[in-house]
Design a protein around this motif. Sequence first.
Motif, PDB file in Angstrom:
ATOM      1  N   LEU A  11       0.896  -0.961  -0.084  1.00  0.00           N
ATOM      2  CA  LEU A  11      -0.294   0.041  -0.465  1.00  0.00           C
ATOM      3  C   LEU A  11       0.775   1.448   0.082  1.00  0.00           C
ATOM      4  O   LEU A  11       1.656   1.351   0.882  1.00  0.00           O
ATOM      5  N   SER A  12       0.587   1.702  -1.267  1.00  0.00           N
ATOM      6  CA  SER A  12       1.222   3.173  -1.136  1.00  0.00           C
ATOM      7  C   SER A  12       0.118   4.718  -0.784  1.00  0.00           C
ATOM      8  O   SER A  12      -0.407   4.744  -1.287  1.00  0.00           O
ATOM      9  N   VAL A  13       1.052   5.623   0.133  1.00  0.00           N
ATOM     10  CA  VAL A  13       0.220   6.418   0.834  1.00  0.00           C
ATOM     11  C   VAL A  13       1.090   7.101   1.500  1.00  0.00           C
ATOM     12  O   VAL A  13       2.392   7.174   1.207  1.00  0.00           O
ATOM     13  N   SER A  14       0.700   8.256   1.626  1.00  0.00           N
ATOM     14  CA  SER A  14       1.603   9.467   2.274  1.00  0.00           C
ATOM     15  C   SER A  14       1.313   9.912   3.542  1.00  0.00           C
ATOM     16  O   SER A  14       0.156   9.406   4.679  1.00  0.00           O
ATOM     17  N   PRO A  15       2.790  10.402   4.175  1.00  0.00           N
ATOM     18  CA  PRO A  15       2.207  10.719   5.374  1.00  0.00           C
ATOM     19  C   PRO A  15       1.237  12.034   6.247  1.00  0.00           C
ATOM     20  O   PRO A  15       0.786  12.765   5.232  1.00  0.00           O
ATOM     21  N   GLY A  16       0.292  11.185   6.860  1.00  0.00           N
ATOM     22  CA  GLY A  16      -0.520  12.089   7.002  1.00  0.00           C
ATOM     23  C   GLY A  16      -2.484  11.763   7.242  1.00  0.00           C
ATOM     24  O   GLY A  16      -3.267  12.156   7.353  1.00  0.00           O
ATOM     25  N   GLU A  17      -2.003  10.765   5.600  1.00  0.00           N
ATOM     26  CA  GLU A  17      -3.204   9.943   5.531  1.00  0.00           C
ATOM     27  C   GLU A  17      -3.789   9.295   6.379  1.00  0.00           C
ATOM     28  O   GLU A  17      -3.296   8.510   7.781  1.00  0.00           O
ATOM     29  N   ARG A  18      -5.142   8.596   6.287  1.00  0.00           N
ATOM     30  CA  ARG A  18      -5.598   7.491   6.711  1.00  0.00           C
ATOM     31  C   ARG A  18      -5.566   6.097   6.274  1.00  0.00           C
ATOM     32  O   ARG A  18      -5.915   6.247   5.366  1.00  0.00           O
ATOM     33  N   VAL A  19      -4.797   4.359   7.071  1.00  0.00           N
ATOM     34  CA  VAL A  19      -5.483   3.465   5.390  1.00  0.00           C
ATOM     35  C   VAL A  19      -5.700   2.432   6.753  1.00  0.00           C
ATOM     36  O   VAL A  19      -6.179   2.281   8.073  1.00  0.00           O
ATOM     37  N   THR A  20      -6.649   1.439   5.544  1.00  0.00           N
ATOM     38  CA  THR A  20      -6.866   0.423   6.115  1.00  0.00           C
ATOM     39  C   THR A  20      -6.104  -0.325   5.874  1.00  0.00           C
ATOM     40  O   THR A  20      -6.071  -0.826   4.370  1.00  0.00           O
ATOM     41  N   ILE A  48      -2.302  -5.004  18.341  1.00  0.00           N
ATOM     42  CA  ILE A  48      -3.185  -5.426  18.381  1.00  0.00           C
ATOM     43  C   ILE A  48      -4.027  -6.643  18.907  1.00  0.00           C
ATOM     44  O   ILE A  48      -2.381  -7.908  18.018  1.00  0.00           O
ATOM     45  N   TYR A  49      -4.582  -7.138  19.552  1.00  0.00           N
ATOM     46  CA  TYR A  49      -4.692  -8.304  20.443  1.00  0.00           C
ATOM     47  C   TYR A  49      -6.222  -8.659  20.388  1.00  0.00           C
ATOM     48  O   TYR A  49      -6.652  -7.243  20.931  1.00  0.00           O
ATOM     49  N   GLY A  50      -7.137  -9.824  20.704  1.00  0.00           N
ATOM     50  CA  GLY A  50      -8.200  -9.609  20.417  1.00  0.00           C
ATOM     51  C   GLY A  50      -9.225  -8.859  19.797  1.00  0.00           C
ATOM     52  O   GLY A  50     -10.208  -7.881  20.291  1.00  0.00           O
ATOM     53  N   ALA A  51      -8.730  -8.535  18.005  1.00  0.00           N
ATOM     54  CA  ALA A  51      -8.869  -7.837  17.583  1.00  0.00           C
ATOM     55  C   ALA A  51      -8.886  -6.554  17.515  1.00  0.00           C
ATOM     56  O   ALA A  51      -8.772  -5.988  16.627  1.00  0.00           O
ATOM     57  N   SER A  52      -9.145  -5.822  18.493  1.00  0.00           N
ATOM     58  CA  SER A  52      -9.342  -4.730  19.101  1.00  0.00           C
ATOM     59  C   SER A  52      -8.878  -3.807  20.263  1.00  0.00           C
ATOM     60  O   SER A  52      -8.826  -2.418  19.953  1.00  0.00           O
ATOM     61  N   ILE A  62      -4.329   3.865  15.348  1.00  0.00           N
ATOM     62  CA  ILE A  62      -3.808   2.718  15.811  1.00  0.00           C
ATOM     63  C   ILE A  62      -5.481   2.154  16.130  1.00  0.00           C
ATOM     64  O   ILE A  62      -5.184   2.101  18.062  1.00  0.00           O
ATOM     65  N   SER A  63      -6.117   1.008  15.183  1.00  0.00           N
ATOM     66  CA  SER A  63      -6.859   0.303  15.835  1.00  0.00           C
ATOM     67  C   SER A  63      -7.255  -1.213  15.169  1.00  0.00           C
ATOM     68  O   SER A  63      -6.733  -0.480  13.952  1.00  0.00           O
ATOM     69  N   GLY A  64      -7.848  -1.283  16.094  1.00  0.00           N
ATOM     70  CA  GLY A  64      -8.200  -2.721  14.922  1.00  0.00           C
ATOM     71  C   GLY A  64      -9.789  -3.378  15.339  1.00  0.00           C
ATOM     72  O   GLY A  64     -10.437  -2.702  15.875  1.00  0.00           O
ATOM     73  N   SER A  65     -10.094  -3.595  13.770  1.00  0.00           N
ATOM     74  CA  SER A  65     -11.647  -3.904  14.228  1.00  0.00           C
ATOM     75  C   SER A  65     -12.129  -5.428  13.814  1.00  0.00           C
ATOM     76  O   SER A  65     -10.911  -5.712  12.930  1.00  0.00           O
ATOM     77  N   GLY A  66     -13.244  -6.344  13.727  1.00  0.00           N
ATOM     78  CA  GLY A  66     -13.420  -7.437  13.288  1.00  0.00           C
ATOM     79  C   GLY A  66     -13.763  -8.311  14.243  1.00  0.00           C
ATOM     80  O   GLY A  66     -13.306  -8.595  15.175  1.00  0.00           O
ATOM     81  N   SER A  67     -14.252  -9.282  13.655  1.00  0.00           N
ATOM     82  CA  SER A  67     -14.732 -10.816  14.086  1.00  0.00           C
ATOM     83  C   SER A  67     -14.921 -12.051  13.386  1.00  0.00           C
ATOM     84  O   SER A  67     -15.128 -11.451  12.477  1.00  0.00           O
ATOM     85  N   GLY A  68     -14.767 -12.768  13.204  1.00  0.00           N
ATOM     86  CA  GLY A  68     -15.128 -14.032  12.649  1.00  0.00           C
ATOM     87  C   GLY A  68     -14.265 -14.404  11.658  1.00  0.00           C
ATOM     88  O   GLY A  68     -13.634 -14.903  12.064  1.00  0.00           O
ATOM     89  N   THR A  72     -10.190  -5.342  10.208  1.00  0.00           N
ATOM     90  CA  THR A  72      -9.243  -4.955   9.828  1.00  0.00           C
ATOM     91  C   THR A  72      -8.357  -4.027  10.510  1.00  0.00           C
ATOM     92  O   THR A  72      -8.684  -4.298  11.827  1.00  0.00           O
ATOM     93  N   LEU A  73      -7.119  -3.488  10.470  1.00  0.00           N
ATOM     94  CA  LEU A  73      -5.861  -2.926  10.917  1.00  0.00           C
ATOM     95  C   LEU A  73      -6.646  -1.662  10.054  1.00  0.00           C
ATOM     96  O   LEU A  73      -6.259  -0.787   9.094  1.00  0.00           O
TER      97      LEU A  73
END
Lengths: 107, 122
Positions: A11-20, A48-52, A62-68, A72-73
């Motif tokens: 993934l190519s991104v720039s500083p300051g951006e948000r990425v998933t 991250i552990y426990g998904a979030s 920095i955050s994580g989400s999801g289950s099953g 996503t990070l």
Amino acid sequence: EIVMTQSPATLSVSPGERVTLSCRASQSVSSNLAWYQQKPGQAPRLLIYGASTRATGIPGRISGSGSGTEFTLTISNLQSEDFAVYFCQQYNTWPSFAFGQGTKLEI
Amino acid sequence: EVQLLESGGGLGQPGGSLRLSCAASGFNLMTYAMSWVRQAPGKGLEWVSTISGTGGSTFYTDSVKGRFTISRDNYINTVYLQTDRLGAEDTAMYYCARLVATNNGYYYMDVWGKGITVTVSS
């Protein structure tokens, strides 16, 4: 055998951006999923552990989400130190584990 | 500071052996299960083996069963991976990692070493 698939590979991104970043399991792993950051020549670092749940010392952008099977990070306000490889790991089948192939975050 | 330091890697002959060590510091090794994970050049991470805190239970991925042996000496805070009958497919960076328990009985890797390189070649 559970197979973990991460996307994209790079993934190519720039500083300051948000990425998933995405991680998919071939079968449910409940919330037994961790995310790690790896930089060249350094030990992998737990994010991250426990998904979030953020590990000690991990900033709130920095955050994580999801289950099953779908996880996503998300990293907001990208900093220079965030450019690294990120990989997910399921531990639902402990004492064995499976890892994704990794996503490289590049400038 | 909690640290893991791997050693013992290097060049191994096909069919030969190497003994990897993982020295733990900053915590009581006895209270933690430990794992070895490897990463072949250009490949993803692969779990290799896990050992319980007492050393009474050990687990291996299928590709190393019968060839690798994980062990530990809690008195000197060290975990080992004896690698025998090495093949080219064992060429990789090998990491040791500490396992920490969740509230519901699962374990994840919270601290890793920097890794040690194993190259199998004649």
